[in-house]
Design a protein around this motif. Structure first.
Motif, mmCIF file in Angstrom:
data_model
loop_
_atom_site.group_PDB
_atom_site.id
_atom_site.type_symbol
_atom_site.label_atom_id
_atom_site.label_comp_id
_atom_site.label_asym_id
_atom_site.label_seq_id
_atom_site.Cartn_x
_atom_site.Cartn_y
_atom_site.Cartn_z
ATOM 1 N N LEU A 135 0.909 -1.001 -0.028
ATOM 2 C CA LEU A 135 0.089 -0.022 -0.081
ATOM 3 C C LEU A 135 0.763 1.288 0.037
ATOM 4 C CD1 LEU A 135 -2.484 -1.116 2.832
ATOM 5 C CD2 LEU A 135 -3.074 -0.854 0.119
ATOM 6 N N PRO A 136 0.644 2.391 -0.498
ATOM 7 C CA PRO A 136 1.080 3.638 -0.463
ATOM 8 C C PRO A 136 1.127 4.199 1.000
ATOM 9 C CG PRO A 136 -1.003 3.941 -1.543
ATOM 10 C CD PRO A 136 -0.957 2.515 -1.369
ATOM 11 N N PRO A 137 2.058 5.164 1.288
ATOM 12 C CA PRO A 137 1.843 5.671 2.729
ATOM 13 C C PRO A 137 0.541 6.602 2.511
ATOM 14 C CG PRO A 137 4.125 6.125 1.593
ATOM 15 C CD PRO A 137 3.196 5.427 0.648
ATOM 16 N N ALA A 138 0.097 6.876 3.809
ATOM 17 C CA ALA A 138 -1.238 7.734 4.000
ATOM 18 C C ALA A 138 -0.917 8.851 5.224
ATOM 19 C CB ALA A 138 -2.316 6.618 4.686
ATOM 20 N N ASP A 139 -1.451 9.959 4.319
ATOM 21 C CA ASP A 139 -1.108 11.392 4.879
ATOM 22 C C ASP A 139 -2.638 11.573 5.317
ATOM 23 O OD1 ASP A 139 1.717 11.909 4.750
ATOM 24 O OD2 ASP A 139 1.248 11.239 2.632
ATOM 25 N N GLY A 140 -2.654 12.162 6.466
ATOM 26 C CA GLY A 140 -4.019 12.794 6.788
ATOM 27 C C GLY A 140 -3.795 13.155 8.151
ATOM 28 N N THR A 141 -5.099 13.346 8.765
ATOM 29 C CA THR A 141 -5.118 13.898 10.216
ATOM 30 C C THR A 141 -5.677 12.842 11.081
ATOM 31 O OG1 THR A 141 -5.841 16.278 9.527
ATOM 32 C CG2 THR A 141 -6.427 15.776 11.811
ATOM 33 N N THR A 142 -4.549 12.826 12.386
ATOM 34 C CA THR A 142 -5.077 12.006 13.458
ATOM 35 C C THR A 142 -5.955 12.970 14.580
ATOM 36 O OG1 THR A 142 -3.263 10.521 13.270
ATOM 37 C CG2 THR A 142 -4.098 10.865 15.458
ATOM 38 N N THR A 143 -6.935 12.682 14.771
ATOM 39 C CA THR A 143 -7.688 12.886 15.784
ATOM 40 C C THR A 143 -7.521 12.341 17.348
ATOM 41 O OG1 THR A 143 -9.423 13.781 14.416
ATOM 42 C CG2 THR A 143 -9.985 13.995 16.727
ATOM 43 N N ALA A 144 -6.892 12.934 18.392
ATOM 44 C CA ALA A 144 -6.757 12.147 19.605
ATOM 45 C C ALA A 144 -6.717 13.269 20.630
ATOM 46 C CB ALA A 144 -5.267 11.780 19.466
ATOM 47 N N ARG A 145 -6.447 12.569 21.966
ATOM 48 C CA ARG A 145 -6.532 13.428 23.029
ATOM 49 C C ARG A 145 -5.712 12.699 24.044
ATOM 50 N NH1 ARG A 145 -11.808 13.384 26.883
ATOM 51 N NH2 ARG A 145 -12.054 11.399 27.205
ATOM 52 N N ILE A 146 -5.261 13.579 25.227
ATOM 53 C CA ILE A 146 -4.404 12.851 26.280
ATOM 54 C C ILE A 146 -5.025 13.139 27.571
ATOM 55 C CG2 ILE A 146 -2.281 12.906 27.407
ATOM 56 C CD1 ILE A 146 -0.794 13.304 24.800
ATOM 57 N N ALA A 147 -5.208 12.129 28.406
ATOM 58 C CA ALA A 147 -5.675 12.430 29.775
ATOM 59 C C ALA A 147 -4.784 12.084 30.665
ATOM 60 C CB ALA A 147 -7.074 11.983 29.847
ATOM 61 N N VAL A 148 -4.994 12.687 32.014
ATOM 62 C CA VAL A 148 -4.017 12.370 32.914
ATOM 63 C C VAL A 148 -5.142 12.054 34.249
ATOM 64 C CG1 VAL A 148 -2.141 13.602 32.410
ATOM 65 C CG2 VAL A 148 -3.714 14.722 33.800
ATOM 66 N N ASP A 149 -4.623 10.903 35.149
ATOM 67 C CA ASP A 149 -5.413 10.661 36.469
ATOM 68 C C ASP A 149 -5.430 11.625 37.487
ATOM 69 O OD1 ASP A 149 -2.859 9.868 37.055
ATOM 70 O OD2 ASP A 149 -3.392 8.395 38.458
ATOM 71 N N ASP A 150 -4.333 12.410 37.404
ATOM 72 C CA ASP A 150 -3.960 13.318 38.489
ATOM 73 C C ASP A 150 -3.477 14.807 37.891
ATOM 74 O OD1 ASP A 150 -3.271 14.942 40.860
ATOM 75 O OD2 ASP A 150 -2.020 13.210 41.658
ATOM 76 N N PRO A 151 -4.109 15.786 37.997
ATOM 77 C CA PRO A 151 -3.696 17.123 37.219
ATOM 78 C C PRO A 151 -2.750 17.837 38.105
ATOM 79 C CG PRO A 151 -6.250 17.182 37.971
ATOM 80 C CD PRO A 151 -5.791 15.926 38.166
ATOM 81 N N ALA A 152 -2.765 17.438 39.393
ATOM 82 C CA ALA A 152 -1.942 18.285 40.376
ATOM 83 C C ALA A 152 -1.142 17.228 41.285
ATOM 84 C CB ALA A 152 -3.058 19.150 41.327
ATOM 85 N N PRO A 153 -0.187 16.707 40.437
ATOM 86 C CA PRO A 153 0.631 15.732 41.571
ATOM 87 C C PRO A 153 1.611 16.560 42.054
ATOM 88 C CG PRO A 153 1.300 15.696 39.335
ATOM 89 C CD PRO A 153 0.134 16.861 39.098
ATOM 90 N N LYS A 154 2.325 15.587 43.151
ATOM 91 C CA LYS A 154 3.533 16.401 43.725
ATOM 92 C C LYS A 154 4.806 15.406 43.182
ATOM 93 C CE LYS A 154 1.541 17.166 48.235
ATOM 94 N NZ LYS A 154 0.197 17.097 47.825
ATOM 95 N N VAL A 155 5.904 16.223 43.246
ATOM 96 C CA VAL A 155 7.165 15.603 42.646
ATOM 97 C C VAL A 155 7.353 14.138 43.516
ATOM 98 C CG1 VAL A 155 9.605 15.968 42.852
ATOM 99 C CG2 VAL A 155 8.310 17.850 42.181
ATOM 100 N N GLY A 156 7.631 13.403 42.643
ATOM 101 C CA GLY A 156 7.787 11.828 43.154
ATOM 102 C C GLY A 156 6.424 11.055 42.715
ATOM 103 N N ASP A 157 5.542 11.553 42.627
ATOM 104 C CA ASP A 157 4.249 10.792 42.253
ATOM 105 C C ASP A 157 4.349 10.053 41.046
ATOM 106 O OD1 ASP A 157 3.231 11.605 44.801
ATOM 107 O OD2 ASP A 157 1.649 12.794 43.989
ATOM 108 N N THR A 158 3.722 9.143 40.881
ATOM 109 C CA THR A 158 3.361 8.270 39.586
ATOM 110 C C THR A 158 2.147 8.759 38.786
ATOM 111 O OG1 THR A 158 4.673 6.499 40.274
ATOM 112 C CG2 THR A 158 3.343 6.095 38.241
ATOM 113 N N VAL A 159 2.103 9.320 37.661
ATOM 114 C CA VAL A 159 0.892 9.768 37.005
ATOM 115 C C VAL A 159 0.615 8.878 35.910
ATOM 116 C CG1 VAL A 159 0.059 11.742 35.590
ATOM 117 C CG2 VAL A 159 1.298 12.132 37.497
ATOM 118 N N THR A 160 -0.575 8.354 35.613
ATOM 119 C CA THR A 160 -0.876 7.665 34.628
ATOM 120 C C THR A 160 -1.750 8.189 33.589
ATOM 121 O OG1 THR A 160 -1.758 5.560 36.207
ATOM 122 C CG2 THR A 160 -2.841 5.654 33.926
#
Length: 438
Positions: A43-68
């Protein structure tokens, strides 16, 4: 760390968008993408738009915390690389999230092998990928979508690689420094630790101590310890901007059996490291003529933990009824070969469960009943934590008290139950369980 997966009737799917429409939830971004199909597909390469988003489980962590973090792709220009129909559950996504601002680098994310059938030549379906990272600096951290790979396993293993150019920021979080007060943060395990360049030496030897996880710029005391009591050996240092410390501790007190480091006026579980075992070797008088001195040294080891398996799958719950999704965390083996008198506590905490379309089930909906058994010959006894809620604040899984001679091998497990309300939308719900010593 382990990943929980619980399912209500149906399959997991990211939100799909109709032609020319953006997905309904906030935080979605579109960006140009160059997708290169596998050579075998022709197949030829496919160029187009990806629609996506990123979410975090903790928007206000402390240094040393693990964020998903969760990387959801609702639309991709990549097409089915198989000559015919791609069957269900044959697509595995993986990718990267790019960090910026106060913290740089990337986060690797992966998704489950879960998809509906895809007809020949059609776009590949929506995917969801998750991963974790540890916050290392205070301030605003930005997260932007990075490259991703869509792996199909049907007849042949084929990879479609999608390169992202100029993806905008999709999520932000603001990290704060770790607490520097003597009281600490209730319910949170200390991240402070020390390691020694040598595990034994003669009286007066200077042992090199390296520490991590302290508050940046904090005054730290490095000291010797005999059992639960502090000895006369001590030195004061200052943590650098990363929370690391380095010191040379002269060990002159012959009763010293371990080295600790702590912030504040005295050691505490919230503001101090666990003990690193150290043995003082006494000088012996010269042997009498015709005799030879025989010396054997038992070198202290480490406190370690291993866990059976990488994922925890809970039972399915019928749609409409709700109820309890049950399972077990899998065997956790703790080995305490440090020597000395220090005990340990193993705690766990779980993030919120995330399902289709970003639906969340609170982590406090998960409860457990721990068990703990000490192997024959262990010097310590083992106590399971109390049955109850785990949640993001955490709970004790198991512990072993300090004693005159501690150590041993311990087998730990827990039955877990996730309570889901009636009419929870069908799909798979995942969370991250983190275990840590304190």
């Amino acid at each position: 760390m382990a990943v929980f997966a619980a399912t209500t009737g149906g399959a997991l799917g990211a939100p799909a968008a109709a032609e020319g429409e953006a997905p309904p939830e906030q935080g979605w971004v579109g960006f140009p993408t160059h997708c290169l199909p596998p050579q075998e597909a022709g197949l030829p390469p496919a160029d187009g738009t990806t629609t996506a988003r990123i979410a975090v489980d903790d928007p206000a962590p402390k240094v040393g915390d693990t964020v998903t973090v969760t990387y959801q792709v609702a639309r991709t220009p990549a097409a089915n690389p198989v000559g015919g129909e791609l069957p269900a559950d044959a697509l595995t996504p993986s990718g990267r999230i790019l960090l910026g601002g106060a913290q740089s680098g990337g986060v690797t994310v992966v998704g489950a092998k879960r998809n509906n059938p895809v007809r020949a030549g059609a776009e590949l379906p929506a995917v969801t990928m998750t991963g974790t990272f540890t916050v290392t600096a205070p301030g605003e951290i930005t997260l932007a979508p990075g490259d991703y790979t869509l792996h199909t396993s049907h007849l042949l293993d084929l990879d479609t690689t999608c390169t992202v150019t100029g993806a905008p920021v999709s999520a932000r979080l603001t990290a704060s420094p770790p607490p520097a007060t003597a009281g600490g943060t209730p319910g949170r395990a200390s991240l402070r630790s020390v390691t020694l360049a040598a595990a034994y030496g003669r009286p007066g030897a200077r042992v090199e101590v390296t520490g991590a996880g302290f508050a940046p710029g904090a005054a730290v005391t490095v000291a010797g310890r005999a059992g639960a009591a502090q000895t006369a050996d001590r030195v004061a240092v200052t943590a650098d901007e990363r929370g690391a410390v380095r010191a040379e501790l002269p060990v002159t007190d012959r009763t010293t059996t371990a080295v600790i480091a702590y912030e504040g006026p005295a050691w505490s579980a919230e503001q101090g490291s666990g003990p690193a075992a150290y043995t003082v070797i006494e000088d012996a008088p010269p042997p009498a003529p015709g005799t030879r001195q025989v010396t054997a040294v038992v070198e202290p080891g480490a406190l370690s933990m291993t866990q059976e398996g990488a994922a925890i799958t809970l039972g399915a719950v019928p749609y409409g009824r709700g109820g309890a999704a049950a399972g077990r965390i899998g065997t956790v083996t703790v080995k305490d070969a440090r020597g000395g008198a220090a005990g340990w506590t193993l705690t766990g905490r779980v993030t919120d469960f995330t399902g289709p379309g970003g639906i969340r089930i609170p982590g406090a909906s998960l409860s457990w009943t721990p068990t703990c058994t000490a192997a024959a010959g262990s010097a310590s006894r083992c106590a399971p934590g109390a049955a109850g809620v785990v949640g993001p604040q955490g709970a004790v899984l198991a512990s072993a008290p300090g004693s005159a001679q501690a150590g041993g091998t311990f087998t730990i497990d827990a039955t877990v139950t996730l309570t889901l309300p009636p009419y929870t939308p069908p799909g798979a719900y995942t969370a991250v369980l983190t275990l840590a010593f304190s």
